[in-house]
Scaffold this active site. Sequence first.
Site, PDB file in Angstrom:
ATOM      1  N   ASP A  12       0.787  -1.237   0.000  1.00  0.00           N
ATOM      2  CA  ASP A  12       0.000   0.000   0.000  1.00  0.00           C
ATOM      3  C   ASP A  12       0.825   1.296   0.000  1.00  0.00           C
ATOM      4  OD1 ASP A  12      -1.319  -2.312   1.010  1.00  0.00           O
ATOM      5  OD2 ASP A  12      -2.907  -1.075   1.881  1.00  0.00           O
ATOM      6  N   GLU A  43      -3.846   1.782  -2.836  1.00  0.00           N
ATOM      7  CA  GLU A  43      -5.182   2.196  -2.354  1.00  0.00           C
ATOM      8  C   GLU A  43      -5.158   3.416  -1.439  1.00  0.00           C
ATOM      9  OE1 GLU A  43      -7.373  -0.122   0.411  1.00  0.00           O
ATOM     10  OE2 GLU A  43      -5.776  -0.007   1.877  1.00  0.00           O
ATOM     11  N   ASN A  44      -3.984   3.790  -0.910  1.00  0.00           N
ATOM     12  CA  ASN A  44      -3.919   4.942   0.002  1.00  0.00           C
ATOM     13  C   ASN A  44      -3.074   6.088  -0.547  1.00  0.00           C
ATOM     14  OD1 ASN A  44      -3.559   2.299   2.157  1.00  0.00           O
ATOM     15  ND2 ASN A  44      -5.343   3.616   2.342  1.00  0.00           N
ATOM     16  N   ASN A  78      -9.976  -2.144   0.285  1.00  0.00           N
ATOM     17  CA  ASN A  78     -11.220  -1.571   0.818  1.00  0.00           C
ATOM     18  C   ASN A  78     -11.397  -0.102   0.445  1.00  0.00           C
ATOM     19  OD1 ASN A  78      -8.932  -1.476   2.656  1.00  0.00           O
ATOM     20  ND2 ASN A  78     -10.270  -0.478   4.128  1.00  0.00           N
ATOM     21  N   HIS A  79     -10.315   0.550  -0.046  1.00  0.00           N
ATOM     22  CA  HIS A  79     -10.434   1.951  -0.465  1.00  0.00           C
ATOM     23  C   HIS A  79     -10.511   2.119  -1.982  1.00  0.00           C
ATOM     24  CE1 HIS A  79     -10.141   3.272   3.587  1.00  0.00           C
ATOM     25  NE2 HIS A  79      -8.957   2.720   3.765  1.00  0.00           N
ATOM     26  N   HIS A 164      -6.134  -8.660   0.162  1.00  0.00           N
ATOM     27  CA  HIS A 164      -6.203  -7.492   1.033  1.00  0.00           C
ATOM     28  C   HIS A 164      -7.030  -7.863   2.257  1.00  0.00           C
ATOM     29  CE1 HIS A 164      -5.418  -3.163   1.095  1.00  0.00           C
ATOM     30  NE2 HIS A 164      -6.601  -2.987   1.649  1.00  0.00           N
ATOM     31  N   HIS A 189      -2.825  -4.478   3.207  1.00  0.00           N
ATOM     32  CA  HIS A 189      -3.840  -3.821   4.049  1.00  0.00           C
ATOM     33  C   HIS A 189      -3.392  -3.517   5.467  1.00  0.00           C
ATOM     34  CE1 HIS A 189      -7.677  -2.562   5.742  1.00  0.00           C
ATOM     35  NE2 HIS A 189      -7.633  -3.533   6.621  1.00  0.00           N
ATOM     36  N   HIS A 191      -0.371  -2.985   6.491  1.00  0.00           N
ATOM     37  CA  HIS A 191       0.662  -1.946   6.346  1.00  0.00           C
ATOM     38  C   HIS A 191       2.008  -2.233   7.001  1.00  0.00           C
ATOM     39  CE1 HIS A 191      -1.854   1.715   4.826  1.00  0.00           C
ATOM     40  NE2 HIS A 191      -2.327   0.570   4.351  1.00  0.00           N
TER      41      HIS A 191
END
Length: 272
Positions: A12, A43-44, A78-79, A164, A189, A191
Amino acid sequence: MTAAMTVLAVGDVVGPEAAAWLADRLPHIREKLGLDWVVVNAENCAITGPLPMDGFGMTVEAVDLLLEAGVDAITGGNHSWDGPDVDKVLAYPQVIRPVNLDEDRGQGLLTLRYGDKTLTVVNMLSPTASLSGMTAPQPRPIWSSWTELEASEELPGAILIDLHGESPWEKASFAAALDGRVAAVVGTHTHDATLRGHILPDGTGYVAELGMTGPLGFTGGGFDPVHFVAKLRGEDFTKLPPYELATGPLALGAVALEIDDHGSVTKITRVH
Ligand SMILES: [Fe+2]
Ligand SMILES: [Fe+2]
């Protein structure tokens, strides 16, 4: 089936600065490690924005930067459905989102081909990770989703799954259940990178958590943990100012996977 290949899987990316930092270094890493493909969970990468959920997801700017630097596939989690750029981002053929959701936008897998090398990248989302805020429908269970996918879709070449999820036990169980059927299962996910890469008896490579790529301060998650602390205390974190990035040096969360011509992993190397 496929010729042998080396793939870099990156965890991520947190924040636009980390996206630019990774993009700067990627051509050098690619050459040094002799990479065929680079797969990045991003995703982040769009951290700034109003709460509750627009502070995550991807921006067109960061995706363009990563693709120009040579990233071949961008995965999410999820993002994947967050942020103002979501429709534009999911329209990129190189960007995939979790396959196990009933969602019209975007695609859940991507096949990369170069010469006689073929890699299919699949993104899956555990229902455990969807607890951390989702603006899309809940994911379907990962095992039944995988068996349906395997039965209905052609999955050419070596298969890399970005799973994830919250739970290392779930990720390990999924990898063990797929041993010999896919090249690798890599976790994203949570991290904070896990140390070891495992090659299972029938050749599937497994890493519980690639680790985030971003600022390493506080707890290693890439964020100032104030919102997570508020959630833990049962306080209303949506009343807090937007999420902020952690401080400190930037870290790369990644592994290089060497895959042979049978689609089995022969070596896993942590790349810092
Ligand atoms: Fe993340
Ligand atoms: Fe996530």
